[in-house]
Scaffold this motif. Sequence first.
Motif, PDB file in Angstrom:
ATOM      1  N   THR A   5       6.040  -1.278  -2.521  1.00  8.27           N
ATOM      2  CA  THR A   5       4.958  -2.305  -2.378  1.00  8.27           C
ATOM      3  C   THR A   5       4.354  -2.375  -0.978  1.00  8.27           C
ATOM      4  OG1 THR A   5       6.340  -3.950  -2.132  1.00  8.27           O
ATOM      5  CG2 THR A   5       6.167  -3.593  -4.218  1.00  8.27           C
ATOM      6  N   PHE A   6       3.299  -2.868  -0.977  1.00  5.67           N
ATOM      7  CA  PHE A   6       2.788  -2.851   0.389  1.00  5.67           C
ATOM      8  C   PHE A   6       3.598  -4.093   1.207  1.00  5.67           C
ATOM      9  CE2 PHE A   6      -0.852  -1.516  -2.177  1.00  5.67           C
ATOM     10  CZ  PHE A   6      -1.182  -0.450  -1.251  1.00  5.67           C
ATOM     11  N   GLU A   7       4.180  -4.989   0.488  1.00  7.27           N
ATOM     12  CA  GLU A   7       5.087  -5.965   1.160  1.00  7.27           C
ATOM     13  C   GLU A   7       6.388  -5.316   2.039  1.00  7.27           C
ATOM     14  OE1 GLU A   7       5.746 -10.214  -0.424  1.00  7.27           O
ATOM     15  OE2 GLU A   7       6.806  -9.019  -1.682  1.00  7.27           O
ATOM     16  N   GLN A   8       6.769  -4.346   1.108  1.00  4.88           N
ATOM     17  CA  GLN A   8       8.114  -3.564   1.477  1.00  4.88           C
ATOM     18  C   GLN A   8       7.800  -2.536   2.671  1.00  4.88           C
ATOM     19  OE1 GLN A   8       8.834  -1.827  -2.419  1.00  4.88           O
ATOM     20  NE2 GLN A   8      10.756  -3.066  -2.601  1.00  4.88           N
TER      21      GLN A   8
ATOM     22  N   ASP B 140      -3.331  -7.881  -3.239  1.00  2.00           N
ATOM     23  CA  ASP B 140      -1.740  -8.431  -3.395  1.00  2.00           C
ATOM     24  C   ASP B 140      -0.760  -7.573  -2.606  1.00  2.00           C
ATOM     25  OD1 ASP B 140       0.413  -9.597  -4.310  1.00  2.00           O
ATOM     26  OD2 ASP B 140      -0.479 -10.116  -6.111  1.00  2.00           O
ATOM     27  N   PRO B 141      -0.082  -8.193  -1.681  1.00  4.21           N
ATOM     28  CA  PRO B 141       1.212  -7.439  -0.996  1.00  4.21           C
ATOM     29  C   PRO B 141       2.119  -6.978  -1.903  1.00  4.21           C
ATOM     30  CG  PRO B 141       0.823  -9.525  -0.083  1.00  4.21           C
ATOM     31  CD  PRO B 141      -0.289  -9.294  -1.106  1.00  4.21           C
ATOM     32  N   SER B 142       2.100  -7.480  -3.156  1.00  2.00           N
ATOM     33  CA  SER B 142       3.392  -7.287  -4.103  1.00  2.00           C
ATOM     34  C   SER B 142       3.051  -6.140  -4.990  1.00  2.00           C
ATOM     35  CB  SER B 142       3.731  -8.365  -5.075  1.00  2.00           C
ATOM     36  OG  SER B 142       2.662  -8.693  -6.012  1.00  2.00           O
ATOM     37  N   TYR B 143       1.682  -5.399  -4.979  1.00  2.00           N
ATOM     38  CA  TYR B 143       1.223  -4.354  -5.484  1.00  2.00           C
ATOM     39  C   TYR B 143       1.936  -3.225  -5.192  1.00  2.00           C
ATOM     40  CZ  TYR B 143      -2.777  -6.299  -8.240  1.00  2.00           C
ATOM     41  OH  TYR B 143      -3.660  -6.917  -8.846  1.00  2.00           O
ATOM     42  N   SER B 144       2.407  -2.476  -6.055  1.00  2.00           N
ATOM     43  CA  SER B 144       3.103  -1.043  -5.445  1.00  2.00           C
ATOM     44  C   SER B 144       1.955   0.067  -5.245  1.00  2.00           C
ATOM     45  CB  SER B 144       4.013  -0.581  -6.723  1.00  2.00           C
ATOM     46  OG  SER B 144       3.218  -0.174  -7.899  1.00  2.00           O
TER      47      SER B 144
ATOM     48  N   GLN C 122       6.579   3.572  -6.193  1.00  2.00           N
ATOM     49  CA  GLN C 122       7.017   2.120  -6.537  1.00  2.00           C
ATOM     50  C   GLN C 122       7.077   1.132  -5.406  1.00  2.00           C
ATOM     51  OE1 GLN C 122       6.982   1.404  -9.851  1.00  2.00           O
ATOM     52  NE2 GLN C 122       6.464   3.392  -9.940  1.00  2.00           N
TER      53      GLN C 122
ATOM     54  N   GLU D 195       0.597   0.934  -8.517  1.00  2.00           N
ATOM     55  CA  GLU D 195      -0.312  -0.155  -9.005  1.00  2.00           C
ATOM     56  C   GLU D 195      -1.552  -0.079  -8.459  1.00  2.00           C
ATOM     57  OE1 GLU D 195       3.004  -3.577 -10.665  1.00  2.00           O
ATOM     58  OE2 GLU D 195       2.632  -3.190  -8.586  1.00  2.00           O
TER      59      GLU D 195
END
Length: 86
Positions: free
Chosen positions: A34-37, A66-70, A32, A73
């Motif tokens: 994300t790339f952002e995390q 998209d950096p919000s993708y986990s 879960q 995802e």
Amino acid sequence: MTTTERAMTTAARICRLLDEKFGVPVLQFSEQITFEQLEVDSLTLVEFALALKKEFGITLNEAERDPSYSIIEMATLVDAKTAELR
């Protein structure tokens, strides 16, 4: 193999790629996250997309990086794109 099992296998391959190619430690990963995390920046996402192309034979467009993708995802997206190639 079910869709969920396939995504989990792909997620493991994605985690390995992130670790080996980009130095993002595997210990940080959960499906879960994300790339952002993971603090993966846009340039790294472009390089990651190139690594996915080499590993899976698929191309990600700009919106799919998209950096919000986990991780899960992204794995689901990779599996869907791979299935389109068959």
